[in-house]
Design a protein around this motif. Structure first.
Motif, PDB file in Angstrom:
ATOM      1  N   VAL A 116       0.970   5.744  -1.090  1.00 62.75           N
ATOM      2  CA  VAL A 116       0.130   7.014  -1.459  1.00 62.75           C
ATOM      3  C   VAL A 116       0.915   7.636  -2.577  1.00 62.75           C
ATOM      4  CG1 VAL A 116      -0.341   9.185  -0.681  1.00 62.75           C
ATOM      5  CG2 VAL A 116      -0.559   7.409   1.082  1.00 62.75           C
TER       6      VAL A 116
ATOM      7  N   CYS B  59      -4.073  10.348  -2.750  1.00 68.88           N
ATOM      8  CA  CYS B  59      -4.746   9.073  -3.473  1.00 68.88           C
ATOM      9  C   CYS B  59      -3.792   7.666  -3.034  1.00 68.88           C
ATOM     10  CB  CYS B  59      -5.143   9.231  -4.902  1.00 68.88           C
ATOM     11  SG  CYS B  59      -5.983  10.369  -5.311  1.00 68.88           S
ATOM     12  N   GLY B  60      -4.651   6.550  -2.514  1.00 69.83           N
ATOM     13  CA  GLY B  60      -4.051   5.549  -2.368  1.00 69.83           C
ATOM     14  C   GLY B  60      -3.679   4.757  -3.504  1.00 69.83           C
ATOM     15  N   GLN B  61      -2.572   4.025  -3.208  1.00 70.26           N
ATOM     16  CA  GLN B  61      -2.160   3.206  -4.474  1.00 70.26           C
ATOM     17  C   GLN B  61      -1.847   1.919  -4.110  1.00 70.26           C
ATOM     18  OE1 GLN B  61       1.454   5.429  -5.993  1.00 70.26           O
ATOM     19  NE2 GLN B  61      -0.053   6.128  -7.782  1.00 70.26           N
TER      20      GLN B  61
ATOM     21  N   ASP C  79      -9.443   0.358  -1.497  1.00 68.29           N
ATOM     22  CA  ASP C  79      -9.780   0.664  -0.125  1.00 68.29           C
ATOM     23  C   ASP C  79      -9.733   1.933   0.337  1.00 68.29           C
ATOM     24  OD1 ASP C  79     -10.439  -2.149  -0.156  1.00 68.29           O
ATOM     25  OD2 ASP C  79      -8.312  -2.715   0.408  1.00 68.29           O
ATOM     26  N   SER C  80      -8.942   2.867  -0.375  1.00 68.12           N
ATOM     27  CA  SER C  80      -8.795   4.158   0.123  1.00 68.12           C
ATOM     28  C   SER C  80     -10.018   5.066   0.119  1.00 68.12           C
ATOM     29  CB  SER C  80      -7.737   5.009  -1.039  1.00 68.12           C
ATOM     30  OG  SER C  80      -7.668   6.185  -0.713  1.00 68.12           O
TER      31      SER C  80
ATOM     32  N   LYS D 296       0.781  -1.148  -0.047  1.00 68.29           N
ATOM     33  CA  LYS D 296       0.057   0.046  -0.048  1.00 68.29           C
ATOM     34  C   LYS D 296       0.960   1.088  -0.028  1.00 68.29           C
ATOM     35  CE  LYS D 296      -3.814  -2.319   0.469  1.00 68.29           C
ATOM     36  NZ  LYS D 296      -5.010  -2.216  -0.334  1.00 68.29           N
TER      37      LYS D 296
ATOM     38  N   ASP E 154      -5.829   2.059  -5.087  1.00 67.96           N
ATOM     39  CA  ASP E 154      -6.308   1.325  -4.208  1.00 67.96           C
ATOM     40  C   ASP E 154      -7.725   1.512  -4.006  1.00 67.96           C
ATOM     41  OD1 ASP E 154      -6.495   0.012  -1.930  1.00 67.96           O
ATOM     42  OD2 ASP E 154      -5.264   1.353  -0.478  1.00 67.96           O
TER      43      ASP E 154
ATOM     44  N   SER F 192      -9.745   8.195  -2.858  1.00 68.57           N
ATOM     45  CA  SER F 192      -9.640   7.944  -4.197  1.00 68.57           C
ATOM     46  C   SER F 192     -10.489   6.903  -4.401  1.00 68.57           C
ATOM     47  CB  SER F 192      -8.116   8.041  -4.731  1.00 68.57           C
ATOM     48  OG  SER F 192      -7.772   6.709  -4.159  1.00 68.57           O
ATOM     49  N   ARG F 193     -10.966   6.057  -3.735  1.00 73.81           N
ATOM     50  CA  ARG F 193     -11.606   4.713  -3.936  1.00 73.81           C
ATOM     51  C   ARG F 193     -11.245   4.035  -5.120  1.00 73.81           C
ATOM     52  NH1 ARG F 193     -16.323   8.576  -2.701  1.00 73.81           N
ATOM     53  NH2 ARG F 193     -16.237   8.916  -5.019  1.00 73.81           N
TER      54      ARG F 193
END
Length: 188
Positions: A50, A58-60, A77-78, A48, A75, A81-82
């Motif tokens: 960012v 945003c999650g990556q 689950d973020s 995981k 990601d 950013s979903r």
């Protein structure tokens, strides 16, 4: 290929006779599509992260295979950013593995037209010497009889390729050095 085989492979026939009347699932899937595997399926692990480009965070998901980054995706689950990334975030694999990425320090001396390679210790010593000199030359103990204890010898403009933690540490460093001109691209 016989007529019956051709009819059975026709998506409209599968849609009308099968359990997928709207044609959104199995009826629309071809044999070739069914044999496809995601390119991230062979990853050894998923890390995981960012996105490094702006202050949104945003999650990556970073896919690693044989200790090398093979793919970077959003990601799901973020909560920020979903699972979605902007075009720049989607291309962040190039930031880590791109052929244009430099792995050595390049320095161009004043009035020179050529770049020369420096080892990291030499480059860090040059930077430290220049920061100390600029701080010393631009230091102001007081202005108009008001104690200021600041320097106008240098400033900081943070970039969007740094994450929040790095920008926080840079802000703390420049504040401790006495700089007052500290800005970030994300705020401008």
């Amino acid at each position: 290929m016989g007529v019956r085989t051709w009819i059975d492979s026709w998506p409209v026939f599968r849609q009308l006779t099968g359990t997928d009347p709207l044609g959104r699932g199995a009826a629309a899937k071809s044999g070739a599509t069914g044999r496809l595997r995601p390119r991230v399926a062979s990853a050894d692990r998923v890390v995981k992260s960012v996105c490094p480009y702006c202050a949104v965070g945003c999650g990556q998901n970073v896919y690693v295979q044989d200790e090398k980054v093979t793919q970077i995706e959003g990601d799901p689950d973020s909560p920020i950013s979903r699972g979605r990334l902007c075009p720049k975030g989607s291309a962040s694999l190039q930031l880590t593995t791109g052929e244009a990425r430099r792995h050595e320090v390049l320095y161009r001396r004043p009035h020179s037209t050529d770049w020369e390679r420096l080892d990291l210790d030499t480059a860090m010593d040059m930077i430290a010497d220049r920061v100390i000199a600029a701080r010393r030359e631009g230091w102001q103990w007081e202005v108009d009889e008001t104690r200021t204890r600041r320097t106008l010898g240098f400033a900081s403009l943070g970039g969007a390729t740094l994450d929040n933690e790095e920008n926080y540490l840079i802000k703390k460093l420049f504040t401790a050095l006495g700089a007052i001109q500290i800005e970030n691209q994300a705020r401008i």
